[in-house]
Design an enzyme around this catalytic site. Sequence first.
Site, PDB file in Angstrom:
ATOM      1  N   HIS A   1       0.856  -1.327  -0.264  1.00 18.92           N
ATOM      2  CA  HIS A   1       0.002  -0.079   0.034  1.00 18.92           C
ATOM      3  C   HIS A   1       0.991   1.120   0.021  1.00 18.92           C
ATOM      4  O   HIS A   1       0.698   2.106  -0.513  1.00 18.92           O
ATOM      5  CB  HIS A   1      -1.142  -0.183   1.214  1.00 18.92           C
ATOM      6  CG  HIS A   1      -2.084  -0.913   0.990  1.00 18.92           C
ATOM      7  ND1 HIS A   1      -3.425  -0.273   0.818  1.00 18.92           N
ATOM      8  CD2 HIS A   1      -2.232  -2.309   0.862  1.00 18.92           C
ATOM      9  CE1 HIS A   1      -4.141  -1.421   0.808  1.00 18.92           C
ATOM     10  NE2 HIS A   1      -3.663  -2.479   0.842  1.00 18.92           N
TER      11      HIS A   1
ATOM     12  N   ASP B   1      -8.489   3.598   4.567  1.00 19.67           N
ATOM     13  CA  ASP B   1      -8.577   2.295   4.384  1.00 19.67           C
ATOM     14  C   ASP B   1      -7.952   1.487   5.570  1.00 19.67           C
ATOM     15  O   ASP B   1      -6.757   1.451   5.824  1.00 19.67           O
ATOM     16  CB  ASP B   1      -7.181   2.127   3.221  1.00 19.67           C
ATOM     17  CG  ASP B   1      -7.236   0.810   2.459  1.00 19.67           C
ATOM     18  OD1 ASP B   1      -8.231  -0.102   2.763  1.00 19.67           O
ATOM     19  OD2 ASP B   1      -6.531   0.817   1.423  1.00 19.67           O
TER      20      ASP B   1
END
Length: 182
Positions: A49, A82
């Site tokens: 990520h 997220d």
Amino acid sequence: MSIIMVTGGVRSGKSAFAEQLASENGTSVLYIATGVNTDIEMEERIALHRARRPEAWGLLETPLDIVSSAGEYENYEAVLFDCVSTWITNQLLAVPEEEWRAEVHTNDIIAQADAWLERLHAYKGCAILVSSETGLGGVAMSRLGRWFQDVLGTVNQRIAMQADEVYAVLSGIPLCLKGERR
């Protein structure tokens, strides 16, 4: 102010799609990370990520307290959260096993999510919320798994009801469920 929900299965491409939406919705983006580095596999997921995110994006790591940290959103045109499912996992794992599924804890988590959504409505930018979809699989075999499904299902429904746009990502393909199709 707008709220965009992006949901889908694990490894469906929902985070990458949400990152694309964040780039389209603001030049200043705050990435809100809820993951906790607990082992090598999680460390690798976090690194993936990080590698995908533009370096110019802000970062706020908040695995537990999403309500009070919402005040930091104001300095950004867009926030990418997220993810909701990881935040709920963190909440559940903080509860002693003998108290799993206790109504007081379930209600507390849902109340925190509701308070956070209320704070999001005051935010003037675009909030993109990523969450896993548990409604497509079978009922979990463990007590903790069933609690997770119940709480996440409730919170996801509350987010989707209040969101301006909702997308489901399946095998990397985003499907518009609510709002304007992009």
